[in-house]
Design a protein around this motif. Sequence first.
Motif, PDB file in Angstrom:
ATOM      1  N   UNK A   1       0.938  -1.449   0.134  1.00  0.00           N
ATOM      2  CA  UNK A   1      -0.190  -0.507   0.199  1.00  0.00           C
ATOM      3  C   UNK A   1       0.796   1.074  -0.042  1.00  0.00           C
ATOM      4  N   UNK A   2       0.647   1.900  -1.410  1.00  0.00           N
ATOM      5  CA  UNK A   2       1.270   3.461  -0.823  1.00  0.00           C
ATOM      6  C   UNK A   2       2.796   3.566  -1.856  1.00  0.00           C
ATOM      7  N   UNK A   3       2.995   2.255  -1.764  1.00  0.00           N
ATOM      8  CA  UNK A   3       4.338   1.677  -3.139  1.00  0.00           C
ATOM      9  C   UNK A   3       3.867   2.706  -4.523  1.00  0.00           C
ATOM     10  N   UNK A   4       5.230   3.252  -5.189  1.00  0.00           N
ATOM     11  CA  UNK A   4       4.620   4.371  -6.483  1.00  0.00           C
ATOM     12  C   UNK A   4       6.063   4.442  -6.923  1.00  0.00           C
ATOM     13  N   UNK A   5       5.782   3.708  -8.467  1.00  0.00           N
ATOM     14  CA  UNK A   5       7.116   4.498  -9.352  1.00  0.00           C
ATOM     15  C   UNK A   5       7.864   5.235  -8.922  1.00  0.00           C
ATOM     16  N   UNK A   6       7.070   6.330  -8.641  1.00  0.00           N
ATOM     17  CA  UNK A   6       8.268   7.407  -8.737  1.00  0.00           C
ATOM     18  C   UNK A   6       7.233   8.998  -9.339  1.00  0.00           C
ATOM     19  N   UNK A   7       7.187  10.529  -8.417  1.00  0.00           N
ATOM     20  CA  UNK A   7       7.087  11.429  -9.450  1.00  0.00           C
ATOM     21  C   UNK A   7       7.146  11.991 -10.820  1.00  0.00           C
TER      22      UNK A   7
ATOM     23  N   UNK B   1      -4.996  -7.221  -5.828  1.00  0.00           N
ATOM     24  CA  UNK B   1      -5.202  -6.348  -5.484  1.00  0.00           C
ATOM     25  C   UNK B   1      -5.156  -4.938  -6.486  1.00  0.00           C
ATOM     26  N   UNK B   2      -5.125  -3.771  -6.192  1.00  0.00           N
ATOM     27  CA  UNK B   2      -4.957  -3.702  -7.239  1.00  0.00           C
ATOM     28  C   UNK B   2      -3.968  -2.042  -7.097  1.00  0.00           C
ATOM     29  N   UNK B   3      -4.224  -1.898  -8.967  1.00  0.00           N
ATOM     30  CA  UNK B   3      -2.423  -1.129  -8.983  1.00  0.00           C
ATOM     31  C   UNK B   3      -3.348   0.638  -9.648  1.00  0.00           C
ATOM     32  N   UNK B   4      -3.022   1.832  -9.426  1.00  0.00           N
ATOM     33  CA  UNK B   4      -3.487   2.661 -10.370  1.00  0.00           C
ATOM     34  C   UNK B   4      -2.334   2.677 -11.493  1.00  0.00           C
ATOM     35  N   UNK B   5      -2.794   2.818 -12.884  1.00  0.00           N
ATOM     36  CA  UNK B   5      -1.279   3.022 -14.232  1.00  0.00           C
ATOM     37  C   UNK B   5      -1.865   4.082 -14.672  1.00  0.00           C
ATOM     38  N   UNK B   6      -0.831   4.906 -14.858  1.00  0.00           N
ATOM     39  CA  UNK B   6      -1.182   5.899 -15.485  1.00  0.00           C
ATOM     40  C   UNK B   6       0.165   5.913 -16.758  1.00  0.00           C
ATOM     41  N   UNK B   7      -0.517   6.111 -18.304  1.00  0.00           N
ATOM     42  CA  UNK B   7      -0.188   6.027 -19.333  1.00  0.00           C
ATOM     43  C   UNK B   7       0.030   7.141 -19.680  1.00  0.00           C
ATOM     44  N   UNK B   8       0.521   8.351 -20.862  1.00  0.00           N
ATOM     45  CA  UNK B   8       0.096   9.351 -20.831  1.00  0.00           C
ATOM     46  C   UNK B   8      -0.436   9.397 -20.458  1.00  0.00           C
ATOM     47  N   UNK B   9      -1.371  10.249 -20.827  1.00  0.00           N
ATOM     48  CA  UNK B   9      -3.119  11.062 -19.636  1.00  0.00           C
ATOM     49  C   UNK B   9      -3.562  10.044 -19.148  1.00  0.00           C
ATOM     50  N   UNK B  10      -3.794   9.120 -19.442  1.00  0.00           N
ATOM     51  CA  UNK B  10      -5.001   8.353 -19.195  1.00  0.00           C
ATOM     52  C   UNK B  10      -4.707   7.416 -17.599  1.00  0.00           C
TER      53      UNK B  10
ATOM     54  N   UNK C   1       7.348   4.340 -24.724  1.00  0.00           N
ATOM     55  CA  UNK C   1       7.945   5.767 -25.021  1.00  0.00           C
ATOM     56  C   UNK C   1       7.062   6.435 -23.768  1.00  0.00           C
ATOM     57  N   UNK C   2       5.410   5.430 -23.931  1.00  0.00           N
ATOM     58  CA  UNK C   2       4.855   7.033 -23.417  1.00  0.00           C
ATOM     59  C   UNK C   2       5.086   7.087 -21.646  1.00  0.00           C
ATOM     60  N   UNK C   3       5.235   8.269 -21.014  1.00  0.00           N
ATOM     61  CA  UNK C   3       5.234   8.300 -20.115  1.00  0.00           C
ATOM     62  C   UNK C   3       4.386   7.827 -18.968  1.00  0.00           C
ATOM     63  N   UNK C   4       4.891   6.920 -18.134  1.00  0.00           N
ATOM     64  CA  UNK C   4       4.578   5.860 -17.020  1.00  0.00           C
ATOM     65  C   UNK C   4       4.377   5.932 -15.993  1.00  0.00           C
ATOM     66  N   UNK C   5       4.091   5.749 -15.049  1.00  0.00           N
ATOM     67  CA  UNK C   5       3.967   5.698 -13.395  1.00  0.00           C
ATOM     68  C   UNK C   5       2.768   4.410 -13.201  1.00  0.00           C
TER      69      UNK C   5
END
Length: 193
Positions: free
Chosen positions: A113-119, A135-144, A159-163
């Motif tokens: 819980x709370x883990x993050x690949x970083x800003x 579990x559940x993960x919040x995945x950001x790819x580009x603006x999505x 190559x798309x910014x992701x987190x």
Amino acid sequence: MSGFDVGARLKQLRVQRDLSQRELAKRAGVTNSTISLIEQNSVSPSVSSLKKILDALPVTISEFFAGEQLSREQVFYRASELTEIGDGILSWRLVGARRPNRRMSILHERYPPGADTGEDMLEHDGEEGGVIISGTIELTVGGDVQLLTAGDAYYFDSRLPHRFRNVSDSECVIVSANNPPSFSDGGNAQHHA
């Protein structure tokens, strides 16, 4: 978990390239103390920080964790043989880290819980995909931004910014693969301006 010595390995690579801690820090866009603390194993770098430092050498993540010796072409890997390449909070266990001429990375990932690949959003050549095991993960790819749960999957151009962020109160487990088998071949410091 493997007893991989991140600090000693970083120092070995820095000295091989005849770089001072100050010069490496300048190239990577981090403070001198960051390099010093990592080399002393006083802090575990985030994935994005380690990537910035390795890009400045330049060394790929897989080269960093492979160390000097490569193993024979092993086929089966026990859980204890996976190489930990996480940041001390999130766990990324790499299959076949020392396999010669490896052409993909397969990871067993655990995000508490709370883990993050970083800003600093990750960006690197290639493709990656994975399946959420639990579990559940919040995945950001580009603006999505999407919340993915057990059984859901993803596949995108790296190559798309992701987190990746675990915004839930339970651990998230993912099995993923990416190709080519590294975050970067170096020289991508502009992604972290």
